[in-house]
Design a protein around this motif. Structure first.
Motif, PDB file in Angstrom:
ATOM      1  N   THR B  49      43.073  26.845  40.994  1.00  0.00           N
ATOM      2  CA  THR B  49      41.722  26.856  41.563  1.00  0.00           C
ATOM      3  C   THR B  49      41.527  25.665  42.486  1.00  0.00           C
ATOM      4  O   THR B  49      40.893  25.780  43.537  1.00  0.00           O
ATOM      5  CB  THR B  49      40.676  26.830  40.434  1.00  0.00           C
ATOM      6  OG1 THR B  49      40.833  27.996  39.637  1.00  0.00           O
ATOM      7  CG2 THR B  49      39.272  26.787  40.976  1.00  0.00           C
ATOM      8  N   ASP B 161      39.930  33.999  44.132  1.00  0.00           N
ATOM      9  CA  ASP B 161      40.226  33.267  42.899  1.00  0.00           C
ATOM     10  C   ASP B 161      39.961  34.147  41.683  1.00  0.00           C
ATOM     11  O   ASP B 161      38.813  34.332  41.291  1.00  0.00           O
ATOM     12  CB  ASP B 161      39.378  31.993  42.829  1.00  0.00           C
ATOM     13  CG  ASP B 161      39.788  31.101  41.660  1.00  0.00           C
ATOM     14  OD1 ASP B 161      40.757  31.454  40.956  1.00  0.00           O
ATOM     15  OD2 ASP B 161      39.139  30.066  41.452  1.00  0.00           O
ATOM     16  N   GLU B 162      41.011  34.669  41.105  1.00  0.00           N
ATOM     17  CA  GLU B 162      40.911  35.563  39.951  1.00  0.00           C
ATOM     18  C   GLU B 162      39.741  36.538  40.091  1.00  0.00           C
ATOM     19  O   GLU B 162      38.874  36.597  39.223  1.00  0.00           O
ATOM     20  CB  GLU B 162      40.761  34.744  38.663  1.00  0.00           C
ATOM     21  CG  GLU B 162      41.871  33.719  38.514  1.00  0.00           C
ATOM     22  CD  GLU B 162      42.009  33.205  37.093  1.00  0.00           C
ATOM     23  OE1 GLU B 162      41.552  33.913  36.179  1.00  0.00           O
ATOM     24  OE2 GLU B 162      42.597  32.131  36.921  1.00  0.00           O
TER      25      GLU B 162
HETATM   26 MG   LIG Z   1      41.119  28.577  37.907  1.00  0.00          MG
END
Ligand SMILES: [Mg+2]
Ligand SMILES: Nc1ncnc2c1ncn2[C@@H]1O[C@H](COP(=O)(O)OP(=O)(O)OP(=O)(O)O)[C@@H](O)[C@H]1O
Lengths: 282, 266, 270
Positions: B49, B161-162
């Motif tokens: 991240t 991000d995910e």
């Molecule tokens: Mg993360």
């Protein structure tokens, strides 16, 4: 909940008593005023038994009669108008001052650092404690009363705005920036709508305090208004008018809530599915 | 020239309150080519991240540089659109309002905005939902809107991000298939963060595997599986299995694994 | 989070000191503005007292014991009123939260009363209890009671059915359910109610003391206004602000944090 689904199932098999009952519970008027019925009944019974001396406690019939009398003589409408105007003017000024100041404190790091402790302190001093010095400054006048209401509205509003803006999810602000929003657009398109729930709850709290402050101010400054009427009646030992006054205050708050605050929240916060705070009592 | 080039990125967080230093990224370098789909994978807390946030311009690196089309980035901007795990849709805007937000920021006239919007709504299967508010959509639909919102501004690189971590397993597979289809159709450059090995292999051309933090690039694994890709076909595919296996090995074994040369590329 | 270094305690203390300094600084500026404005515009003592006069009044009133008497009177009323409100409000709120019939009967009345609680009751309270202790205590009780009942009911209502079932399958009886699940489950909400209610109560106290007593901070305000003693007025206002700030920040807010945050329960904080 469970009974609802039972009633929904084919009305032919449901006895008519049930059907009228469910029709009644669906009616808005019944739902709003119905719950008060058993209570008024209880009140009436207690008054009739003479448990309390009538100088301290009167029944609904007496209160209603008095209400009619006060309406006919025009005293009530005059006082009601005075109180409402005071609250409206105070609230309007409160919003006009509290909204920009709240945003300034919330958004500017420096302003927040400097103003936050002062804000906490002045909120703690509380509106009513200002009355004596206000009376010295402005006499027993409308200015004193309005000042107190503005004061009560401004602080909860500012505190709420700051809390609300801090609570806007960081990702939301980041999303706006990666989509190309500049400072101005972030303010208009994200911060402003994002802080609406907080503003709404701030107005609610502010008006709740303002309402009480108005009554206190009218009692202490005392020239007209519902608060004045109640205290004047109390001095003369007329409990009925005190009861009338209290019921009017309650009804007025109900109306403010139903006609002003709730629709405002329904149209914005609830429509957008933004979580409503469980919040304190109104 | 690569669209995105990361050179010796390094990040040490300093805790505001205690003054403690937390090394997050050790030394990370890689690049992403035009129209490529690259995923980054690594153990939890290894700084994935953080890498994405630095590229997006949300935070500054301690050392190293990020070049976008050869130029150093400064702050967030519409050339790097981000799809968030939390969706980050604006609850006070309708589907249409959310989708056209970026276009509005670019001062594209209303009529044109709505034409573009119609095209992207069609692409992500949200036609007919224009007037709904985000909370009236399912999680999967919300994230499709999140993807469409970024696609519509045609960024140089799309950062994710995910994005599918908070939807249920079946919806996730559907979203993954939709994303490969859209990618093949439009060829956006995508940088994708995930902790799901199968997801990374399924979607990507290359998978960057990071080591435990403070992280380094352990290996960049090429995924040589033809497209279009579909789960019902890939689930049994030997190349898919071998590639996944190789990545799992890299993630779980001690540091010397990276010296082994039998990479997944057949 | 990782290795706690030796640098930690020092920076910790330092950052605490700076934030304390930042808290005090605005008040120093305010004090300076006060002194300068009075001096430049030659505002008479009768309109606004000099900071030194307020200080002198504080010293004089401390020495002759009146300040302490007022303070003690006010605080005593708060303690009694709030104590009574907690002792009556929580059980009543739990009862409402548990029993449908009781809740349906009282709910509309409760909403009505919460809107009215506190100051609006002053005329009736003074009529019922006469001017004095009884009326003032009633006002505080009333401000806090309704807020606590309302929030306790709300808190009990928000406890998930699964939690109650879990307790039941683990073998808790009705009493245990109350003490082990409902009360702690509703606690964050109760504390919020207490905080809001005491906000109303403190204001109500001042108003009631102005109107209905001959001791206490509110009465000190009233008396000072009658004799145009602005120094005593400002002193009382500062004390009122300080007491509430300390109560809220040192008692109520930490209490709310400890329950709400510690257990990771979400609750509107005003
Ligand atoms: Mg993360
Ligand atoms: N703002 C911050 N301040 C201090 N340390 C941080 C901060 N953000 C992240 N970290 C630390 O940096 C390291 C990397 O965090 P990061 O969130 O980038 O990891 P990640 O790979 O995305 O993890 P996950 O797979 O769990 O999402 C972690 O040890 C984390 O605790």
């Amino acid at each position: 909940m469970a009974t609802d689904t039972v009633e929904e199932r084919g009305s032919a098999t449901v006895p008519w008593t049930r059907r009228t009952a469910s029709a009644l519970t669906r009616s808005k008027t019944v739902r709003t005023f119905g719950p008060f019925l058993p209570f008024v009944l209880l009140w009436w019974v207690v008054a009739e038994t003479g448990m309390f001396p009538s100088a301290f406690f009167v029944g609904p019939d007496v209160v209603i009669a008095k209400f009619g009398e006060l309406l006919r003589t025009g005293v009530l409408t005059g006082y009601l108008w005075d109180s409402t105007v005071r609250l409206a003017v105070g609230a309007a000024w409160g919003l006009a001052i509290g909204l920009p100041l709240g945003f300034l404190i919330a958004l500017s790091h420096r302003a927040r650092r400097f103003a936050w402790p002062l804000l906490l302190f002045f909120q703690a001093v509380g509106d009513i404690a200002w009355l004596p010095i206000l009376i010295i400054w402005f006499g027993f006048s409308l200015t004193s009363v309005t000042f107190v209401i503005v004061y009560t509205v401004v602080f909860p509003l500012m505190v709420s705005i700051v809390a609300g803006i801090d609570a806007i999810p960081r990702d939301m602000l980041r999303a706006a920036r990666t989509l190309g929003a500049g400072r101005r657009n972030i303010l208009l398109e994200v911060v402003l709508p994002g802080s609406l729930p907080a503003i709404a709850s701030g107005i609610r709290t502010g008006l709740g305090y303002g309402w009480r402050a108005l009554i206190a101010a009218e009692i202490i400054v005392g020239t007209s208004g519902i608060g004045f009427m109640m205290f004047d009646a109390r001095r003369a030992g007329q409990v009925t008018e005190v009861f009338v006054g209290m019921i009017i205050l309650g009804v007025l708050w109900y109306l403010t809530d139903a006609l002003l605050l709730s629709p405002m929240e329904r149209e914005t916060v609830e429509r957008w599915g933004m979580v409503r705070k469980p919040g304190g009592p109104r | 020239m690569s669209v995105l080039e990361i050179r010796s990125l390094n990040k040490v967080y300093v805790d505001d309150y205690t003054g403690e230093e937390v090394p997050a990224i050790g030394d990370v370098s890689f690049s992403v080519e035009q129209g490529e789909f690259v995923s980054i994978l690594g153990p939890s807390g290894c700084g994935k991240t953080t890498v994405l946030n630095i590229i997006a311009g949300f935070i500054d690196p301690t050392g190293g540089e990020v070049l976008l089309n050869g130029e150093a980035i400064s702050g967030p901007g519409p050339d790097r659109g981000v799809v968030f795990q939390s969706f980050a849709l604006f609850p006070w805007k309708t589907v249409l309002g959310n989708l056209t937000f970026g276009l509005k920021m670019r001062r594209i006239p209303r009529r044109e905005r709505e034409e573009i919007a119609a095209e992207y709504l069609e692409l992500v299967g949200l036609s007919g939902f224009e007037r709904r508010y985000p909370h009236e959509l399912s999680g999967g639909m919300q994230q499709r809107l999140g993807v469409a919102r970024v696609l519509a501004i045609e960024p140089s690189v799309m950062l994710m991000d995910e994005p599918f971590a908070s939807v249920d397993a079946q919806t996730r597979m559907k979203l993954q298939e939709d994303l490969t289809r859209i990618w093949q159709d439009r060829r956006p450059t995508i940088f994708f963060v995930t902790h799901d090995v199968d997801e990374a292999v399924f979607l990507s051309d290359r998978v960057i595997v990071l080591s435990q933090g403070p992280s380094r690039v352990r290996e960049i694994v090429e995924v040589d599986i033809p497209r279009p890709r579909r789960w019902d076909e890939l689930i049994e595919d030997p190349v898919f299995r071998r590639t996944s296996h190789r990545i799992i090995e890299l993630l779980s074994a001690p540091a010397d694994v990276e010296d082994r040369s039998d990479a997944a590329t057949p | 989070m990782v290795q706690a270094t030796t640098a930690r305690p020092r920076t910790h203390v330092l950052s605490r000191l700076t934030s304390a300094a930042w808290f005090v600084f605005p008040f120093l500026v305010l004090l300076a503005v006060w002194v300068i404005v009075l001096d430049v515009f030659e505002i008479p003592e009768r309109t606004f007292p000099a900071a030194s006069s307020v200080w002198d009044a504080a010293v004089a009133m401390t020495l002759d014991g009146t300040l302490v008497a007022h303070l003690v009177a006010s605080l005593q009323r708060v303690v009694v009123g709030v104590g009574l409100a907690i002792a009556t409000g929580i059980p009543f709120g739990l009862l409402m939260g548990l029993n449908r019939a009781v809740a349906t009967f009282f709910a509309p009345l409760l909403r009505f009363s919460v809107a009215l609680a506190g100051i609006a009751w002053i005329p009736l309270a003074t009529l019922w209890f006469g001017y004095g202790e009884g009326a003032v205590t009633f006002i505080i009780w009333n401000s806090v009671f309704f807020a606590v009942v309302y929030n306790t009911t709300l808190g009990v209502g928000q406890i998930s059915e699964d939690l109650k079932r879990a307790a039941a399958t683990l073998g808790s009886g009705r009493v245990r359910l109350l003490t082990e699940v409902l009360l702690p489950g509703a606690l964050p909400s109760i504390v919020t109610g207490l905080r809001v209610g005491m906000g109303y109560g403190w204001r109500g106290l001042i108003a009631a003391e102005i109107i209905a007593t001959n001791l206490g901070l509110g009465y000190a305000l009233f008396l000072a206004q009658k004799y145009f003693e602005t120094d005593v007025i400002i002193l009382s206002m500062i004390l009122i602000g300080l007491i509430w700030l300390l109560t809220d920040r040192l008692l109520l807010a930490p209490l709310e944090r400890r329950t709400v945050r510690r257990w990771g329960m979400q609750q509107g904080v005003e």
